[in-house]
Design a protein around this motif. Structure first.
Motif, mmCIF file in Angstrom:
data_model
loop_
_atom_site.group_PDB
_atom_site.id
_atom_site.type_symbol
_atom_site.label_atom_id
_atom_site.label_comp_id
_atom_site.label_asym_id
_atom_site.label_seq_id
_atom_site.Cartn_x
_atom_site.Cartn_y
_atom_site.Cartn_z
ATOM 1 N N SER A 32 -13.225 34.693 15.958
ATOM 2 C CA SER A 32 -12.245 35.301 16.856
ATOM 3 C C SER A 32 -12.892 36.345 17.758
ATOM 4 C CB SER A 32 -11.113 35.934 16.034
ATOM 5 O OG SER A 32 -10.181 36.570 16.871
ATOM 6 N N GLY A 33 -13.836 37.132 17.172
ATOM 7 C CA GLY A 33 -14.530 38.136 17.972
ATOM 8 C C GLY A 33 -15.383 37.520 19.059
ATOM 9 N N TRP A 34 -16.082 36.416 18.720
ATOM 10 C CA TRP A 34 -16.892 35.731 19.720
ATOM 11 C C TRP A 34 -16.026 35.159 20.830
ATOM 12 C CZ3 TRP A 34 -21.768 36.177 20.708
ATOM 13 C CH2 TRP A 34 -22.669 36.520 19.704
ATOM 14 N N GLN A 35 -14.883 34.628 20.491
ATOM 15 C CA GLN A 35 -13.988 34.071 21.504
ATOM 16 C C GLN A 35 -13.482 35.153 22.453
ATOM 17 O OE1 GLN A 35 -10.991 32.122 19.165
ATOM 18 N NE2 GLN A 35 -12.308 30.375 18.623
ATOM 19 N N SER A 37 -14.990 37.995 23.079
ATOM 20 C CA SER A 37 -16.130 38.456 23.878
ATOM 21 C C SER A 37 -16.425 37.483 25.014
ATOM 22 C CB SER A 37 -17.365 38.626 22.992
ATOM 23 O OG SER A 37 -17.144 39.596 21.990
ATOM 24 N N ALA A 38 -16.376 36.180 24.711
ATOM 25 C CA ALA A 38 -16.624 35.169 25.740
ATOM 26 C C ALA A 38 -15.565 35.233 26.826
ATOM 27 C CB ALA A 38 -16.666 33.781 25.106
ATOM 28 N N ALA A 39 -14.307 35.406 26.420
ATOM 29 C CA ALA A 39 -13.227 35.496 27.405
ATOM 30 C C ALA A 39 -13.392 36.737 28.282
ATOM 31 C CB ALA A 39 -11.872 35.520 26.696
ATOM 32 N N SER A 40 -13.758 37.873 27.687
ATOM 33 C CA SER A 40 -13.954 39.109 28.448
ATOM 34 C C SER A 40 -15.121 38.974 29.418
ATOM 35 C CB SER A 40 -14.189 40.281 27.498
ATOM 36 O OG SER A 40 -13.088 40.465 26.630
#
Length: 283
Positions: A32-35, A37-40
């Motif tokens: 969830s954190g990687w997702q 971060s990728a979206a940001s």
């Protein structure tokens, strides 16, 4: 399509081992954190690309044409003409004294505003918000605009430049001062209060000794910026070497412009070196 170990184990049925459940929870949070971060990151890239397109950075034809014009201008600036060098020492000294006076004025204005605009030293929330508003107003008006106003008010020379730079700098320096005060360790503060010290004594003995190195570092850094800015405000008649620079530009003496820029570069390098030495001294 590959399937993770966690997904396979979930398909086999519920997990009874608490360690495996904890592993799955950590894995889920990590994904969830990687997702996020990728979206940001994607959103930031989109904003950057749109901004670059709006201002014309992605206009290749225009950029190539501009580079060619810059090359022509640089050819006209070579060889620099230092024949009027002796006439520039006075304006250069004006710029130096302007930056020093402006920094001193900024510190004088910033210290009380910072104490009133820090949550742990402000006497009342209303005072805190008023002080913060004043700091916002001071740094929101560009120094060039302030210089134009002060030139109209007090005339040409270094005085309007020092006033413009000092008042504008107070907004930024005061903000940094207030942030440093708010992040001061509370242990010395509580110790001072335990001895029966009043608010002023708490600030003097519990807070200021902690933040003085940061305040000194910010002051020196702002002095470096003010010297550079003194060249800019000189363009609108606030004195200093910037006035000589704009005069050479208006008469199309590009070889003299190059010489003045080299003198400014050498002085800025000297100021930066001196500022670095002062910051090490106050650490």
């Amino acid at each position: 399509m590959s399937t993770s170990t966690a997904d396979i184990r979930l398909a086999d049925g519920p997990l009874d081992d608490p360690r495996e459940q904890e592993f799955l929870q950590v894995s889920k949070r990590a994904r969830s954190g990687w997702q996020r971060s990728a979206a940001s990151t994607g959103l930031v890239l989109v904003v950057v690309l749109v901004s670059a397109w709006v201002v014309g950075l992605l206009d290749g034809t225009r950029m190539i044409t501009g580079l060619a014009d810059i090359a022509d201008l640089l050819s006209e600036m070579w060889v620099p003409d230092f024949s009027n060098l002796n006439n520039w020492w006075g304006p250069l000294w004006d710029s130096m004294t302007m930056s020093i006076a402006a920094t001193a004025l900024a510190v004088l204005l910033s210290v009380p505003l910072a104490l009133l605009g820090a949550r742990n030293t402000s006497p009342h929330p209303a005072v805190y918000w008023v002080a913060r508003l004043i700091l916002n107003v001071l740094r929101s008006v560009p120094e060039l605009i302030m210089a134009i106003v002060f030139v109209a008010a007090v005339g040409f020379g270094a005085l309007p430049g020092a006033l413009a730079l000092g008042i504008h700098s107070a907004g930024m320096v005061g903000k940094f001062f207030a942030e440093a005060i708010e992040h001061a360790d509370q242990a010395p503060v509580e110790a001072a209060r335990a001895t029966g010290a009043g608010p002023a004594q708490v600030i003097l003995h519990g807070i200021l000794p902690q933040v003085l190195p940061q305040l000194a570092d910010t002051t020196v850094y702002r002095w470096e910026l003010n010297f550079r800015a003194s060249v800019v405000v000189g363009v609108v008649g606030a004195g200093g070497i910037g006035f000589e620079l704009i005069a050479a530009l208006r008469t199309l003496q590009y070889d003299e412009v190059a010489a003045i820029l080299l003198v400014i570069l050498a002085t800025v390098t000297l100021v930066d070196a001196l500022g670095g030495a002062l910051r090490k001294r106050f650490q």
